[in-house]
Each structure stands twice: as structure tokens, then as C-alpha cells.
Design an enzyme around this catalytic site. Structure first.
Site, PDB file in Angstrom:
ATOM      1  N   LYS A  52       5.574   8.976  -4.196  1.00 32.33           N
ATOM      2  CA  LYS A  52       6.005   7.985  -3.207  1.00 32.33           C
ATOM      3  C   LYS A  52       5.479   6.602  -3.608  1.00 32.33           C
ATOM      4  CE  LYS A  52       1.936   8.987  -0.404  1.00 32.33           C
ATOM      5  NZ  LYS A  52       1.397   9.820   0.688  1.00 32.33           N
ATOM      6  N   ARG A  95      -0.471  12.521  13.509  1.00 34.16           N
ATOM      7  CA  ARG A  95       0.431  11.503  13.000  1.00 34.16           C
ATOM      8  C   ARG A  95       1.830  12.109  13.089  1.00 34.16           C
ATOM      9  NH1 ARG A  95      -0.778   9.199   7.005  1.00 34.16           N
ATOM     10  NH2 ARG A  95       0.128  11.236   6.566  1.00 34.16           N
ATOM     11  N   TYR A 121     -12.127 -22.068  -4.481  1.00 33.56           N
ATOM     12  CA  TYR A 121     -11.771 -22.495  -3.124  1.00 33.56           C
ATOM     13  C   TYR A 121     -12.867 -22.168  -2.130  1.00 33.56           C
ATOM     14  CZ  TYR A 121      -6.846 -23.222  -4.371  1.00 33.56           C
ATOM     15  OH  TYR A 121      -5.669 -23.674  -4.913  1.00 33.56           O
ATOM     16  N   MET A 127      -4.639 -17.497  -6.059  1.00 30.43           N
ATOM     17  CA  MET A 127      -3.341 -16.845  -6.218  1.00 30.43           C
ATOM     18  C   MET A 127      -3.143 -16.345  -7.651  1.00 30.43           C
ATOM     19  SD  MET A 127       0.501 -18.310  -5.503  1.00 30.43           S
ATOM     20  CE  MET A 127       0.387 -18.385  -3.740  1.00 30.43           C
TER      21      MET A 127
HETATM   22  C1  LIG Z   1       0.563  10.765   0.133  1.00 35.72           C
HETATM   23  C2  LIG Z   1       0.552  12.186   0.554  1.00 35.72           C
HETATM   24  C3  LIG Z   1      -0.079  13.177  -0.213  1.00 35.72           C
HETATM   25  C4  LIG Z   1      -0.910  12.856  -1.437  1.00 35.72           C
HETATM   26  O1  LIG Z   1      -2.201  12.472  -1.040  1.00 35.72           O
HETATM   27  P1  LIG Z   1      -3.344  12.087  -2.112  1.00 35.72           P
HETATM   28  O2  LIG Z   1      -4.525  11.789  -1.276  1.00 35.72           O
HETATM   29  O3  LIG Z   1      -2.845  10.896  -2.845  1.00 35.72           O
HETATM   30  O4  LIG Z   1      -3.484  13.275  -2.988  1.00 35.72           O
HETATM   31  C5  LIG Z   1       0.043  14.486   0.194  1.00 35.72           C
HETATM   32  N1  LIG Z   1       0.741  14.802   1.311  1.00 35.72           N
HETATM   33  C6  LIG Z   1       1.328  13.887   2.078  1.00 35.72           C
HETATM   34  C7  LIG Z   1       2.066  14.305   3.291  1.00 35.72           C
HETATM   35  C8  LIG Z   1       1.248  12.543   1.742  1.00 35.72           C
HETATM   36  O5  LIG Z   1       1.839  11.632   2.523  1.00 35.72           O
END
Ligand SMILES: *Cc1c(COP(=O)(O)O)cnc(C)c1O
Length: 362
Positions: A43, A139, A258, A306
Site C-alpha cells: 500500500k 478501527r 531560519y 524547504m
Molecule cells: C499496513 C498494514 C499491515 C502491514 O503492517 P506493518 O507494520 O508495516 O508490517 C498489515 N495489515 C494491515 C491491515 C495493514 O493496514
């Protein structure tokens, strides 16, 4: 198979991708998984590493890929990826379901109305389906009564895997309470299960299940605040590097950057690195954040701008203009930089900006 062209810029910042490291990290995940299969989680553009790059590197070895973005899943199929693709937030609108069928995507269903919509869609193919259960993360996920209903609705219509996600596999709560909850919901049903993220896969053999979902460990990040990636055998997959584009001496009492947040307490030599928050370096990284200059460890000074940040060269007399600075990656774990900046490697990886050109490690 899928190739993204390495572009180039005059500005010397680069991000190097190490496909071999990714494959070796994947082997470590495999070793921890035993007989379980692995959804390689890609993802967020492969945690910022470039979806095509990551999938290309793992094409021969991955059991499946887990992602969120429908458009990316379709692109993977169009590019010839044949492994199962797990859509970890399922579908957002029932109108997407014909695409799930056409492209053979495995939806994670986490609300009962999604189950109802899938049933109502009467798709021409039988899709595998993951039912996500809420075991304490609060969640996404079905509750006990919703699971009963979902199983009834899908009976004889889908091959079902039960899934849950751990809230603190990397922390002091661990997974015990969620495992108890999960097994109570599963109620002895002989359905396959998918539980573990990287932290659970590395720490809790009892959470291997039939499929695991490692993400960060594939990219060489440690999921644990107190355990280094190196001690887990993980190697960095991305290395963010740039160069010193100026070097100067400053007197005691002079400021840097800055806001004048850093003041020299003695004569100092400083370097200016062509990397800033518009490249994805965290602006909130304070003075003292580790950085490698010409292979030697030093610290950042003052605020990140930046396009630039400043480094302390006072104790590195041999360093000069044009020398390499490694922001994180080979020789400097992203986890360390992240910790100094009050974040996690996940966020650093995902934040690398599109303007930084990628190169392949030799
Ligand atoms: C992102 C995600 C993972 C992977 O988690 P990591 O901590 O990066 O191994 C596994 N399951 C779900 C549902 C996720 O959203």
C-alpha cells in the site's frame, strides 16, 4: 516486467533502491512465517518505494500483495501480476464490485453492509473474501453478531478467511488479549486466518496463521522502537543521499538557519546539504538528528528548510564541498532518523517527494 524509468536532475539528491535487500528482507519474513503464506504489503506506493519497483523485485517470490488503492491493483493486473491481491480496505462503493470480479481482487469486508452489497451484486465469479474482525483495535472490523450474520449471508458463496489486525504487537500490550478475542469470535470454525503484521510475525509465532501481512520489515524498517532493524537481519531498501553544496566557517555566537534556532558555542565548520522538507526530510527533525557525511556520522544543525539542511563538520576536517551526505538508508537506519524526529520510519518512507529521482543500486 514493470520498469519505472530512472529519471535524473541536475540537483544532486538521489534515492537509491536496493531490490536485493528487499528480497533478502522478504526471505527473513518467510523464515518467521514457517508454513504461512505472505501478503507482501505494498500500500501507499510500496511504502513510498514505488509500487512498480517493489512488485517487480518480488514478482517471482511473493505469494500475494496487499494494498488499499483500487487503481493500483488494476495497474498491477494490467502489468501481468498474477498473484492474489488483497484489498485491505475492501471496496468503498458497491459500484467497484464488477472490477473486483473482473480483476480477481480479494476484498477485505469490514462492515456488514459490504457483505450485503457483495451478496446483492451476484458477481459472475466466486471471489475469495476476507472478513475482518474487530478484536480491540476499534478501527475496522465486524463484531460477533455481525460475523454470524456475514457467515450466513456468504454461506456457499465465498471462500472465507478470518482476519484481524493488532493494535500493539510492537508494544507492551502485545497480542494476547486480541488473540483471546479472535479465537472466541472464530468459535472453533475451521476457517483460514490472517493475523500478523511485521511486529507480530517477528515476535509472536502463535500469530503466524495461514497468511501473514508483513509491510515495514520488507522495506528494512524495524517495527519495534527498541529493536534495531540490523539485529533483526533487515537491510535498508531505500537510501536517500545528496551532497554538500556549500561549506563555511562560523564564529562562536553565530546562528544557523531560519529562526536562528542554533547558536555556535565555539568556532564551527558547517556544511549545507541539498535536501529539505520538500524532498520528504522531516521538518521537525531537531538539531542533533544523525546524518552521514562522507561516510562519517555527524548531526544536523538548526531548522530544516524547504530545500536545504545544515550539518556539523567541525570534527570532520577532511570533508569538503561535493561530498556525499546520506540522510537515511545504507549506513544510517531510517529508524534512528525517525526517532530523532519523533516519528517512525514508515512516515519517512512514505513522505519521500516525487521530485527526488530514483536510481537502482548496482
Ligand atoms: C499496513 C498494514 C499491515 C502491514 O503492517 P506493518 O507494520 O508495516 O508490517 C498489515 N495489515 C494491515 C491491515 C495493514 O493496514
Amino acid at each position: 516486467m514493470i520498469r519505472s524509468s530512472a529519471n535524473s536532475t541536475a540537483r544532486p539528491i538521489r534515492i537509491r533502491f536496493d531490490a536485493g535487500a528487499l528480497r533478502r528482507n522478504h526471505l527473513i519474513a518467510r523464515r518467521h512465517a514457517g508454513a504461512a503464506r505472505l501478503w507482501c504489503v505494498v500500500k501507499a506506493d510500496g511504502y513510498g518505494h514505488g509500487l512498480a519497483r517493489v512488485v517487480d523485485a518480488l514478482a517471482e517470490v511473493a505469494d500475494g500483495f496487499g494494498l488499499i488503492e483500487l487503481e493500483n491493483a488494476l495497474a498491477l493486473r494490467e502489468a501481468g501480476v498474477r498473484q492474489p491481491l488483497l484489498m485491505m480496505e475492501g471496496f468503498y462503493d458497491a459500484g467497484e464490485l464488477p472490477l473486483f470480479a473482473e480483476y480477481r481482487l480479494t476484498p477485505v469486508l469490514h462492515r456488514l453492509d459490504q457483505v450485503e452489497a457483495l451478496r446483492a451484486a451476484a458477481l459472475p465469479v466466486r471471489l475469495p473474501v476476507y472478513l475482518k474482525l474487530n478484536t480491540g483495535m476499534n478501527r475496522l472490523g465486524l463484531a460477533a453478531d455481525e460475523l454470524e450474520r456475514a457467515l450466513t449471508l456468504l454461506a456457499d458463496r465465498a471462500d472465507i478467511t478470518l482476519m484481524t489486525h493488532f493494535a500493539d504487537a510492537d508494544g507492551p500490550h502485545g497480542i494476547a488479549a486480541q488473540m483471546v478475542h479472535f479465537h472466541a469470535l472464530r468459535a472453533g470454525r475451521n476457517l483460514p486466518v490472517c493475523l500478523a503484521n511485521s511486529a507480530a510475525l517477528l515476535r509472536y509465532p502463535e500469530a503466524r496463521g495461514d497468511w501473514a501481512r508483513p509491510g515495514i520489515m520488507l522495506y528494512g524498517g524495524s517495527p519495534f522502537p527498541e529493536v534495531t532493524a540490523e539485529s533483526l537481519g533487515l537491510e535498508p531498501v531505500m537510501t536517500l543521499a545528496s551532497e554538500l553544496i556549500a561549506v563555511r566557517d562560523i564564529a562562536a555566537g553565530e546562528h544557523v538557519g531560519y529562526g536562528c534556532t542554533f547558536t555556535a558555542d565555539r568556532p564551527m565548520r558547517i556544511g549545507i546539504v541539498a535536501c529539505g522538507y520538500a524532498d520528504g526530510y522531516p521538518r521537525h527533525a531537531p538539531t542533533g538528528t544523525p546524518i552521514l557525511v562522507a561516510g562519517q556520522r555527524t548531526r544536523t544543525l538548526g531548522r530544516v528548510s524547504m530545500d536545504k539542511l545544515c550539518v556539523d563538520l567541525t570534527d570532520l576536517p577532511k570533508v569538503s564541498l561535493g561530498d556525499t551526505a546520506i540522510l537515511w538508508g545504507a549506513g544510517l537506519p531510517a529508524d534512528e532518523v525517525a526517532a530523532a524526529a519523533g516519528t517512525i520510519s514508515y512516515e519517512l518512507f512514505c513522505a519521500v517527494a516525487a521530485r527526488v529521482p530514483w536510481v537502482e543500486a548496482e
